[in-house]
Design a protein around this motif. Sequence first.
Motif, PDB file in Angstrom:
ATOM      1  N   ALA A   1     -25.408  12.322  41.035  1.00 45.32           N
ATOM      2  CA  ALA A   1     -25.796  11.215  39.915  1.00 45.32           C
ATOM      3  C   ALA A   1     -27.250  11.394  39.839  1.00 45.32           C
TER       4      ALA A   1
ATOM      5  N   THR B   1     -34.502  10.453  32.405  1.00 45.77           N
ATOM      6  CA  THR B   1     -35.380  10.850  33.036  1.00 45.77           C
ATOM      7  C   THR B   1     -35.360  12.408  33.703  1.00 45.77           C
TER       8      THR B   1
ATOM      9  N   GLY C   1     -39.803  15.025  38.268  1.00 47.04           N
ATOM     10  CA  GLY C   1     -39.962  14.610  37.080  1.00 47.04           C
ATOM     11  C   GLY C   1     -39.912  13.174  37.046  1.00 47.04           C
ATOM     12  N   GLN C   2     -39.548  12.370  37.981  1.00 47.39           N
ATOM     13  CA  GLN C   2     -39.320  10.990  38.178  1.00 47.39           C
ATOM     14  C   GLN C   2     -40.262  10.083  37.746  1.00 47.39           C
TER      15      GLN C   2
ATOM     16  N   ARG D   1     -35.923  17.294  48.048  1.00 48.13           N
ATOM     17  CA  ARG D   1     -35.813  15.806  47.224  1.00 48.13           C
ATOM     18  C   ARG D   1     -35.569  14.822  48.255  1.00 48.13           C
TER      19      ARG D   1
ATOM     20  N   TYR E   1     -33.477  12.611  48.639  1.00 52.07           N
ATOM     21  CA  TYR E   1     -32.129  12.539  49.343  1.00 52.07           C
ATOM     22  C   TYR E   1     -31.975  13.302  50.388  1.00 52.07           C
TER      23      TYR E   1
ATOM     24  N   GLY F   1     -37.160   4.459  45.323  1.00 54.68           N
ATOM     25  CA  GLY F   1     -36.469   4.479  44.284  1.00 54.68           C
ATOM     26  C   GLY F   1     -34.947   4.106  44.453  1.00 54.68           C
ATOM     27  N   ASP F   2     -33.901   4.592  43.672  1.00 58.75           N
ATOM     28  CA  ASP F   2     -32.645   4.457  43.872  1.00 58.75           C
ATOM     29  C   ASP F   2     -31.687   5.666  43.976  1.00 58.75           C
ATOM     30  N   PRO F   3     -30.643   5.660  44.476  1.00 61.86           N
ATOM     31  CA  PRO F   3     -30.036   7.116  44.849  1.00 61.86           C
ATOM     32  C   PRO F   3     -30.079   8.023  43.783  1.00 61.86           C
ATOM     33  N   ALA F   4     -30.011   7.768  42.421  1.00 60.17           N
ATOM     34  CA  ALA F   4     -29.997   8.658  41.225  1.00 60.17           C
ATOM     35  C   ALA F   4     -31.416   9.110  41.304  1.00 60.17           C
ATOM     36  N   VAL F   5     -32.587   8.412  41.621  1.00 64.30           N
ATOM     37  CA  VAL F   5     -34.026   8.804  41.526  1.00 64.30           C
ATOM     38  C   VAL F   5     -34.152   9.903  42.810  1.00 64.30           C
ATOM     39  N   ARG F   6     -33.590   9.481  43.911  1.00 61.67           N
ATOM     40  CA  ARG F   6     -33.791  10.233  44.890  1.00 61.67           C
ATOM     41  C   ARG F   6     -32.737  11.659  45.091  1.00 61.67           C
ATOM     42  N   HIS F   7     -31.919  11.870  44.003  1.00 61.82           N
ATOM     43  CA  HIS F   7     -31.346  13.094  43.665  1.00 61.82           C
ATOM     44  C   HIS F   7     -32.445  14.082  42.798  1.00 61.82           C
ATOM     45  N   ARG F   8     -33.364  13.402  42.630  1.00 62.48           N
ATOM     46  CA  ARG F   8     -34.411  14.201  41.641  1.00 62.48           C
ATOM     47  C   ARG F   8     -35.678  14.325  42.264  1.00 62.48           C
TER      48      ARG F   8
END
Lengths: 164, 264
Positions: A56, A61, B31-32, B74, B76, B99-106
Amino acid sequence: MPTVTMNVNGRQRSADIDPRTLLVQFLRENLRLTGTHVGCDTSQCGACVVHIDGEAVKACTTLALSCEGSNVLTIEGLANGNELHPMQEAFREHHGLQCGFCTPGMIMTAVDLVRRKGNNLDEKTIREELEGNLCRCTGYHNIVKAIAAGARNMSSMPQSKAAE
Amino acid sequence: MYAFTHHLASSVDDAVKTLGANGDAKFLAGGQTLLPTMKQRLAAPPHLIDLGKVKELRGIEVQGDKLVIKAMTRHYDVATSDAVKSFQPGLAELAGLIGDPAVRHRGTIGGSIANNDPAADYPAACLALGATIVTNKRRLEAEKFFTGLFSTALEDNEIVTSVEFPKADKFKYMKFRNPASRYAMVGVAVAKKGGEVRVAVTGAGSDGVFRWTAAEEKLTQNFDKRALEGLSIDPGTLNGDIHGSREYRAHLIGVMAKRAVAAA
């Protein structure tokens, strides 16, 4: 303009795009897959969550050009024909939505959560994991119930489908 | 967002070469932070060098008594890595708080430290643990790397390739999050190695991450949260904004430091 090619919901898609194109714009405007929403456009609300290579991410972004060669899954790719994905079915069954704007992101986040944490999710875990998804109808109670039920129902899915 | 030319780097050499040819280029890691900054037009690099496909910049490895995390790893990956969890569990916890889970994936460790946001989490860990920042040119102690608000010792044509963490006997990071942005209002990292204790504070300093040496002295004598009783920090050196005054942050630093020591 540079060309980007990626696999979206099982189909190879390619387009010439402005480098500034965000993944969510590419999906919505180039491919007309408008199930992925833009809420805050500042990576806080999670309405734009899709999966890149099974994980996910926030499509508002992420540059589309960064997804060159990736596999992208959006809410449109979740159902199996006319048969809803168990997580979609659970949101319907438990009325896990009010206005529905946040729902695609909620469901994509929930499916990713099951991949990472398994089929038995307690309320605390679900609420913690939803910190990057906002519901402005504040319908969290039913969303949490729907995710717990959807996660359980996903255990009966074939492994490959569940991981998508 | 202003227009830019996008370069997809294939290797570290390729990335550095592209940077050399375009001096005003910026590296794009996860890129976050950079993309939201560009959307707000607070940054407008004419060239972006995308590091997302550079495989040699990813990975986590324990090499003897140090943990090596490559720059494009990353949050994550760090949060869920068995190697990190066994080497320094507090570092995996820290990554899981970003951040949150999706931010941690990037988001990536290299992007975080190269940006040196005064509210970022990793800089506090790097300072407290005495990490070494490895670039394509040299090795830098964390203390020499972070030079102020959003600034580092990185030179032109230099790119962070990995971060090396020595092992500490105890390490804990305690973060008081802004409830909306999830950035640290105050984050305190405490590390103990043998007789040496280091305390690093993020989110609060008007000049970015810093070591709280007065607390280090107290904790070196007695590694107990009670050693910090009565110790205060001068709010004049801190950052005040709509999220919290300097005085409030000064108070939070004491509270977070005590919690970190108690949980270490």
